[in-house]
Design a protein around this motif. Structure first.
Motif, PDB file in Angstrom:
ATOM      1  N   GLY A  38       0.812  -1.206   0.000  1.00  0.00           N
ATOM      2  CA  GLY A  38       0.000   0.000   0.000  1.00  0.00           C
ATOM      3  C   GLY A  38       0.846   1.257   0.000  1.00  0.00           C
ATOM      4  O   GLY A  38       1.951   1.281   0.538  1.00  0.00           O
ATOM      5  N   ILE A  39       0.309   2.301  -0.628  1.00  0.00           N
ATOM      6  CA  ILE A  39       0.940   3.610  -0.649  1.00  0.00           C
ATOM      7  C   ILE A  39      -0.061   4.598  -0.054  1.00  0.00           C
ATOM      8  O   ILE A  39      -1.218   4.633  -0.484  1.00  0.00           O
ATOM      9  N   ASP A  40       0.365   5.390   0.936  1.00  0.00           N
ATOM     10  CA  ASP A  40      -0.520   6.393   1.525  1.00  0.00           C
ATOM     11  C   ASP A  40      -0.814   7.480   0.509  1.00  0.00           C
ATOM     12  O   ASP A  40       0.111   8.087  -0.044  1.00  0.00           O
ATOM     13  N   MET A  41      -2.097   7.711   0.250  1.00  0.00           N
ATOM     14  CA  MET A  41      -2.553   8.793  -0.623  1.00  0.00           C
ATOM     15  C   MET A  41      -3.832   9.350  -0.026  1.00  0.00           C
ATOM     16  O   MET A  41      -4.746   8.586   0.259  1.00  0.00           O
ATOM     17  N   ASN A  42      -3.867  10.639   0.183  1.00  0.00           N
ATOM     18  CA  ASN A  42      -5.081  11.221   0.751  1.00  0.00           C
ATOM     19  C   ASN A  42      -5.419  12.488  -0.007  1.00  0.00           C
ATOM     20  O   ASN A  42      -4.732  13.490   0.153  1.00  0.00           O
ATOM     21  N   PRO A  43      -6.400  12.501  -0.861  1.00  0.00           N
ATOM     22  CA  PRO A  43      -7.331  11.409  -1.171  1.00  0.00           C
ATOM     23  C   PRO A  43      -6.755  10.479  -2.241  1.00  0.00           C
ATOM     24  O   PRO A  43      -5.974  10.911  -3.088  1.00  0.00           O
ATOM     25  N   CYS A  44      -7.142   9.232  -2.202  1.00  0.00           N
ATOM     26  CA  CYS A  44      -6.715   8.262  -3.202  1.00  0.00           C
ATOM     27  C   CYS A  44      -7.740   8.245  -4.334  1.00  0.00           C
ATOM     28  O   CYS A  44      -8.914   8.001  -4.101  1.00  0.00           O
ATOM     29  N   THR A  45      -7.287   8.528  -5.537  1.00  0.00           N
ATOM     30  CA  THR A  45      -8.115   8.375  -6.730  1.00  0.00           C
ATOM     31  C   THR A  45      -7.401   7.410  -7.661  1.00  0.00           C
ATOM     32  O   THR A  45      -6.175   7.243  -7.594  1.00  0.00           O
ATOM     33  N   ILE A  46      -8.155   6.766  -8.525  1.00  0.00           N
ATOM     34  CA  ILE A  46      -7.617   5.638  -9.269  1.00  0.00           C
ATOM     35  C   ILE A  46      -6.480   6.016 -10.232  1.00  0.00           C
ATOM     36  O   ILE A  46      -5.495   5.291 -10.334  1.00  0.00           O
ATOM     37  N   SER A  47      -6.580   7.153 -10.919  1.00  0.00           N
ATOM     38  CA  SER A  47      -5.534   7.520 -11.899  1.00  0.00           C
ATOM     39  C   SER A  47      -4.158   7.717 -11.261  1.00  0.00           C
ATOM     40  O   SER A  47      -3.176   7.108 -11.703  1.00  0.00           O
ATOM     41  N   PRO A  48      -4.042   8.546 -10.202  1.00  0.00           N
ATOM     42  CA  PRO A  48      -2.723   8.672  -9.559  1.00  0.00           C
ATOM     43  C   PRO A  48      -2.264   7.372  -8.893  1.00  0.00           C
ATOM     44  O   PRO A  48      -1.072   7.079  -8.847  1.00  0.00           O
ATOM     45  N   CYS A  49      -3.208   6.591  -8.411  1.00  0.00           N
ATOM     46  CA  CYS A  49      -2.886   5.311  -7.775  1.00  0.00           C
ATOM     47  C   CYS A  49      -2.247   4.371  -8.795  1.00  0.00           C
ATOM     48  O   CYS A  49      -1.200   3.770  -8.540  1.00  0.00           O
ATOM     49  N   VAL A  50      -2.874   4.246  -9.968  1.00  0.00           N
ATOM     50  CA  VAL A  50      -2.334   3.383 -11.026  1.00  0.00           C
ATOM     51  C   VAL A  50      -0.957   3.872 -11.450  1.00  0.00           C
ATOM     52  O   VAL A  50      -0.024   3.075 -11.610  1.00  0.00           O
ATOM     53  N   ALA A  51      -0.803   5.177 -11.614  1.00  0.00           N
ATOM     54  CA  ALA A  51       0.488   5.735 -12.029  1.00  0.00           C
ATOM     55  C   ALA A  51       1.577   5.441 -10.999  1.00  0.00           C
ATOM     56  O   ALA A  51       2.703   5.060 -11.358  1.00  0.00           O
ATOM     57  N   ALA A  52       1.255   5.596  -9.714  1.00  0.00           N
ATOM     58  CA  ALA A  52       2.237   5.334  -8.659  1.00  0.00           C
ATOM     59  C   ALA A  52       2.636   3.857  -8.628  1.00  0.00           C
ATOM     60  O   ALA A  52       3.814   3.517  -8.496  1.00  0.00           O
ATOM     61  N   CYS A  53       1.651   2.978  -8.771  1.00  0.00           N
ATOM     62  CA  CYS A  53       1.939   1.540  -8.748  1.00  0.00           C
ATOM     63  C   CYS A  53       2.775   1.129  -9.952  1.00  0.00           C
ATOM     64  O   CYS A  53       3.710   0.334  -9.830  1.00  0.00           O
ATOM     65  N   LYS A  54       2.445   1.679 -11.131  1.00  0.00           N
ATOM     66  CA  LYS A  54       3.220   1.358 -12.327  1.00  0.00           C
ATOM     67  C   LYS A  54       4.659   1.854 -12.194  1.00  0.00           C
ATOM     68  O   LYS A  54       5.591   1.187 -12.649  1.00  0.00           O
ATOM     69  N   ALA A  55       4.849   3.007 -11.557  1.00  0.00           N
ATOM     70  CA  ALA A  55       6.194   3.542 -11.371  1.00  0.00           C
ATOM     71  C   ALA A  55       7.030   2.648 -10.460  1.00  0.00           C
ATOM     72  O   ALA A  55       8.228   2.464 -10.680  1.00  0.00           O
ATOM     73  N   VAL A  56       6.407   2.075  -9.453  1.00  0.00           N
ATOM     74  CA  VAL A  56       7.137   1.225  -8.508  1.00  0.00           C
ATOM     75  C   VAL A  56       7.339  -0.184  -9.072  1.00  0.00           C
ATOM     76  O   VAL A  56       8.435  -0.744  -9.018  1.00  0.00           O
ATOM     77  N   LEU A  57       6.276  -0.771  -9.617  1.00  0.00           N
ATOM     78  CA  LEU A  57       6.329  -2.174 -10.041  1.00  0.00           C
ATOM     79  C   LEU A  57       6.833  -2.376 -11.470  1.00  0.00           C
ATOM     80  O   LEU A  57       7.204  -3.488 -11.830  1.00  0.00           O
ATOM     81  N   ARG A  58       6.783  -1.350 -12.278  1.00  0.00           N
ATOM     82  CA  ARG A  58       7.197  -1.398 -13.686  1.00  0.00           C
ATOM     83  C   ARG A  58       6.501  -2.535 -14.425  1.00  0.00           C
ATOM     84  O   ARG A  58       5.288  -2.578 -14.462  1.00  0.00           O
ATOM     85  N   GLU A  59       7.252  -3.473 -15.004  1.00  0.00           N
ATOM     86  CA  GLU A  59       6.653  -4.542 -15.821  1.00  0.00           C
ATOM     87  C   GLU A  59       5.881  -5.574 -15.001  1.00  0.00           C
ATOM     88  O   GLU A  59       5.125  -6.356 -15.541  1.00  0.00           O
ATOM     89  N   LYS A  60       6.061  -5.591 -13.700  1.00  0.00           N
ATOM     90  CA  LYS A  60       5.351  -6.555 -12.851  1.00  0.00           C
ATOM     91  C   LYS A  60       3.986  -6.047 -12.401  1.00  0.00           C
ATOM     92  O   LYS A  60       3.261  -6.738 -11.699  1.00  0.00           O
ATOM     93  N   TYR A  61       3.623  -4.819 -12.795  1.00  0.00           N
ATOM     94  CA  TYR A  61       2.336  -4.231 -12.411  1.00  0.00           C
ATOM     95  C   TYR A  61       1.183  -5.108 -12.911  1.00  0.00           C
ATOM     96  O   TYR A  61       1.153  -5.524 -14.061  1.00  0.00           O
ATOM     97  N   ALA A  62       0.232  -5.407 -12.020  1.00  0.00           N
ATOM     98  CA  ALA A  62      -0.957  -6.177 -12.392  1.00  0.00           C
ATOM     99  C   ALA A  62      -2.220  -5.323 -12.252  1.00  0.00           C
ATOM    100  O   ALA A  62      -3.027  -5.244 -13.165  1.00  0.00           O
ATOM    101  N   SER A  63      -2.395  -4.673 -11.095  1.00  0.00           N
ATOM    102  CA  SER A  63      -3.568  -3.827 -10.888  1.00  0.00           C
ATOM    103  C   SER A  63      -3.348  -2.928  -9.681  1.00  0.00           C
ATOM    104  O   SER A  63      -2.406  -3.098  -8.924  1.00  0.00           O
TER     105      SER A  63
END
Length: 76
Positions: A38-63
Motif C-alpha cells: 500500500g501507498i498512503d494517498m489522501n485522497p486516493c483516486t484511481i488515476s494517480p494510484c495506477v500511475a504510482a503503482c506502475k512507477a514502482v512495479l514497472r513490468e510486474k504491475y498487475a492492478s
C-alpha cells in the motif's frame, strides 16, 4: 439474555474474514514472488494510484485500487 454486541459483532466478524482472505492472498503471492503493498494517498483516486503503482512495479504491475479513499493498494 442475548450475548454479543448486536450489529457491531457481525460487522467485526465480516472485517475479520476480509482480513483473513487478504492475508491468505498475501501469503500466496509471497510464495510465487508477487507483491501486494500500500501507498498512503489522501485522497486516493484511481488515476494517480495506477500511475504510482506502475512507477514502482514497472513490468510486474498487475492492478491497483483505492482502499477507503486513503491507501492505494498495488498488486503485481
Amino acid at each position: 439474555m442475548k450475548k454479543g454486541s448486536g450489529g457491531r459483532g457481525n460487522f467485526m466478524s465480516v472485517v475479520e474474514n476480509i482480513l483473513l482472505v487478504f492475508l491468505v492472498f498475501m501469503a500466496a503471492n509471497a510464495i510465487t514472488g508477487e507483491a501486494v503493498f500500500g501507498i498512503d494517498m489522501n485522497p486516493c483516486t484511481i488515476s494517480p494510484c495506477v500511475a504510482a503503482c506502475k512507477a514502482v512495479l514497472r513490468e510486474k504491475y498487475a492492478s491497483a485500487s483505492c482502499f477507503h479513499k486513503v491507501i492505494c493498494m498495488c498488486f503485481g
